[in-house]
Design a protein around this motif. Sequence first.
Motif, PDB file in Angstrom:
ATOM      1  N   VAL A  57       0.864  -1.175   0.000  1.00 30.61           N
ATOM      2  CA  VAL A  57       0.000   0.000   0.000  1.00 30.61           C
ATOM      3  C   VAL A  57       0.900   1.224   0.000  1.00 30.61           C
ATOM      4  N   VAL A  58       0.671   2.112  -0.943  1.00 34.65           N
ATOM      5  CA  VAL A  58       1.475   3.321  -1.078  1.00 34.65           C
ATOM      6  C   VAL A  58       0.550   4.520  -0.902  1.00 34.65           C
ATOM      7  N   VAL A  59       0.921   5.418  -0.003  1.00 34.81           N
ATOM      8  CA  VAL A  59       0.155   6.636   0.220  1.00 34.81           C
ATOM      9  C   VAL A  59       0.986   7.803  -0.300  1.00 34.81           C
ATOM     10  N   MET A  60       0.410   8.545  -1.217  1.00 36.11           N
ATOM     11  CA  MET A  60       1.116   9.681  -1.804  1.00 36.11           C
ATOM     12  C   MET A  60       0.532  10.985  -1.262  1.00 36.11           C
ATOM     13  N   ASN A  61       1.204  12.102  -1.521  1.00 40.60           N
ATOM     14  CA  ASN A  61       0.768  13.400  -1.009  1.00 40.60           C
ATOM     15  C   ASN A  61      -0.537  13.882  -1.621  1.00 40.60           C
ATOM     16  N   ASP A  62      -0.751  13.597  -2.899  1.00 42.62           N
ATOM     17  CA  ASP A  62      -1.974  14.055  -3.549  1.00 42.62           C
ATOM     18  C   ASP A  62      -2.327  13.131  -4.713  1.00 42.62           C
ATOM     19  N   ALA A  63      -3.479  13.382  -5.312  1.00 50.85           N
ATOM     20  CA  ALA A  63      -3.980  12.526  -6.388  1.00 50.85           C
ATOM     21  C   ALA A  63      -3.076  12.568  -7.617  1.00 50.85           C
ATOM     22  N   GLU A  64      -2.431  13.702  -7.862  1.00 52.87           N
ATOM     23  CA  GLU A  64      -1.556  13.807  -9.029  1.00 52.87           C
ATOM     24  C   GLU A  64      -0.335  12.900  -8.879  1.00 52.87           C
ATOM     25  N   GLU A  65       0.318  12.946  -7.721  1.00 57.30           N
ATOM     26  CA  GLU A  65       1.466  12.070  -7.480  1.00 57.30           C
ATOM     27  C   GLU A  65       1.054  10.606  -7.547  1.00 57.30           C
ATOM     28  N   ALA A  66      -0.091  10.285  -6.964  1.00 50.46           N
ATOM     29  CA  ALA A  66      -0.580   8.906  -6.971  1.00 50.46           C
ATOM     30  C   ALA A  66      -0.868   8.444  -8.394  1.00 50.46           C
ATOM     31  N   GLY A  67      -1.422   9.320  -9.202  1.00 52.25           N
ATOM     32  CA  GLY A  67      -1.710   8.969 -10.591  1.00 52.25           C
ATOM     33  C   GLY A  67      -0.451   8.691 -11.393  1.00 52.25           C
TER      34      GLY A  67
END
Length: 104
Positions: A57-67
């Motif tokens: 499971v990876v949690v990124m700072n925002d939706a853009e980074e996650a995308g």
Amino acid sequence: MELVELYKQFDSHPGLKSLALLVEERETKLIRLEGVRGSMSGFLFAHLLHQTNQHIVVVMNDAEEAGYLSHDVTQICGDSAVLYFPSSYKRAIKYGQLDAANAI
């Protein structure tokens, strides 16, 4: 150079084996990586998916980074290897449809 060819060169780095062993340890709950820039994180997680039998499971700072991370790992490992969980915000009018603000 294709992304998969670049990944093959990256995958042969000897330091990645110790990272995969760390992920496979049952006592390890959280691993924080710092200083990883650009698509390097995609290569790291693709390596871990190939070398371990773990769910990551990876949690990124925002939706853009996650995308971007989701796209990079998908390009290396294929569509079935990555699940992207966008915002849980639901609108009654668009129930069941992808929130366009979280799709790249």
